[in-house]
Design a protein around this motif. Structure first.
Motif, PDB file in Angstrom:
ATOM      1  N   HIS A 297      10.579  -2.624  -3.438  1.00 41.11           N
ATOM      2  CA  HIS A 297      12.026  -2.483  -2.529  1.00 41.11           C
ATOM      3  C   HIS A 297      10.623  -2.684  -1.085  1.00 41.11           C
ATOM      4  O   HIS A 297      10.108  -2.574  -1.174  1.00 41.11           O
TER       5      HIS A 297
ATOM      6  N   HIS B 252       7.059  -2.264  -1.426  1.00 38.98           N
ATOM      7  CA  HIS B 252       6.175  -0.723  -1.716  1.00 38.98           C
ATOM      8  C   HIS B 252       7.134  -0.253  -2.761  1.00 38.98           C
ATOM      9  O   HIS B 252       8.298  -0.537  -3.170  1.00 38.98           O
TER      10      HIS B 252
ATOM     11  N   ASP C  61      12.675  -1.506   2.763  1.00 38.94           N
ATOM     12  CA  ASP C  61      13.574  -0.615   3.344  1.00 38.94           C
ATOM     13  C   ASP C  61      15.123  -1.747   4.446  1.00 38.94           C
ATOM     14  O   ASP C  61      14.149  -2.532   5.119  1.00 38.94           O
TER      15      ASP C  61
HETATM   16 FE   LIG Z   1      11.401   2.331   0.107  1.00 35.80          FE
END
Ligand SMILES: [Fe+2]
Ligand SMILES: O=C(O)CCC(=O)C(=O)O
Length: 374
Positions: free
Chosen positions: A249, A305, A251
């Motif tokens: 994913h 990540h 952020d």
């Molecule tokens: Fe994250």
């Protein structure tokens, strides 16, 4: 009964539980004494970490994340540190921050308080379970436990920090001192974030506009911005090659400041490979979020990540996610758009992100992709 069928029933007896049990989280599952990963957590073979785990042990030992010494950003080395910062955000989307200046006691209290929270009886933790994405406190499991078909091996506690006085009464009252530790930590993390944001704006050539002409008064917006603390708890896992602590994913916010303990697990995607981020004691892992990628018109990268789990140790990480105020539009900075660099992203805001993740299973960088102008 065929031998295959009896094996399947045995495996089922060993690992699988009624669906409702998984909603209680992996800590609860682990504490029930499982020795196999239940089917609910088993990823399709192509998404499993097994291969890259070996890859990572043998391959590319020289690949280290850029390290930024926060003290250099404050002193006469600032311009050199700003260059390193810009390169890190362009090439990796991640860097490690040493010498950050947050008192070790503040960090220790937050980490210890978090560990004790996850050791509370399930009934106590479950008081904070909520499906409301805007709740000031949210305890839960997996990535999105209402949507995920395959669960990931993570429980979390999310503390919304804006405005502190409004949310505080809802934060966990147990363990004792947890609230105070989280308040101290959130304030320090915010302060550090603002200093880093100032450096980022300067590295993008925007600080003159900010401080001298007051053209956007961006720093003010950042001061009033959103902050969400996410405590991630990854219990040890009997079959870590079958599942992930967190799926790939990016952020959503502007910057994430992540405190990881000494147990490895975080991997970032770099040059098409998954690379493990070596924990450096007393440091933060800082990463560019989707909003900064948009704001920088694509110059700084919000990188995928994920988190591996392991059979021996449980792991805790504490992420502080920062962005602009929730209802504020995020858009490429006008200063970074010209004929050679046309606008590359649509406007977005936090509410549209929440709508997006609550309406579909987030996979990789879907949300950011949806904001790209073609
Ligand atoms: Fe994250
Ligand atoms: O646990 C980690 O190392 C990473 C956590 C993370 O990626 C997140 O909270 O967004």
């Amino acid at each position: 009964m065929s031998p295959a069928m009896s094996t399947a029933i045995e495996a089922n007896k060993e690992g699988d539980q009624p669906e409702s049990q998984y909603q209680k989280g992996v800590k609860h599952l682990w504490d029930s004494g499982i020795t196999r990963v239940p089917n609910k957590y088993i990823l399709p073979a192509s998404d499993r970490p097994g291969l890259t785990r070996d890859d990572n042990q043998s391959g590319n030992p020289n690949l280290k994340l850029p390290v930024i010494d926060f003290a250099h950003l404050q002193g006469s080395n600032r311009s050199h540190a700003l260059n390193t910062l810009a390169k890190a955000c362009e090439e990796y989307g991640f860097f490690q921050l040493t010498n950050h200046g947050i008192p070790s006691e503040v960090i220790l209290n937050m980490v210890e308080g978090s560990k004790r929270f996850f050791e509370l009886p399930f009934e106590e933790r479950s008081k904070y379970m909520s499906t409301d994405m805007y709740a000031p406190v949210r305890y839960g499991t997996s990535f999105n436990q209402n949507k995920d078909r395959v669960f990931c091996w993570r429980d979390f506690l999310k503390l919304s920090c804006q405005p502190l006085s409004g949310v505080l009464p809802f934060w966990p009252s147990s363990p004792v001192d947890f609230r105070q530790s989280a308040v101290d930590y959130s304030k320090q993390a915010k302060f550090l974030y603002l200093a880093l944001t100032e450096a980022i704006l300067e590295s993008l050539g925007l600080v003159e506009a900010t401080t001298k002409n007051n053209e956007y008064d961006s720093l003010k917006e950042f001061q009033d911005g959103s902050q969400l603390i996410v405590v991630n708890c990854y219990p040890s896992c009997p079959e870590p090659d079958l599942t992930l602590g967190m799926p790939p994913h990016s952020d959503y916010g502007f910057l994430t400041l992540l405190l990881q303990d000494e147990v490895k697990g975080l991997q970032i995607q770099h040059d098409g490979r998954w690379v493990t981020v070596e924990p450096i004691p007393n440091s933060f892992v800082v990463n560019v979020g989707d909003h900064l990628e948009i704001f920088s018109n694509g110059r700084y990268k919000s990188v995928l990540h994920r988190v591996l789990v392991n059979p021996l140790n449980s792991r805790i990480s504490i992420a502080s996610l920062h962005s602009l105020p929730v209802n504020k539009t995020v858009q490429p900075s006008p200063k970074l758009i010209d004929e050679t660099n046309p606008r590359r992203y649509k406007d977005t805001n936090f509410a549209s992100f929440l709508d997006y993740i609550s309406s579909c299973e987030p996979k990789g960088k879907n949300f950011l992709e949806s904001r790209k102008l073609t």
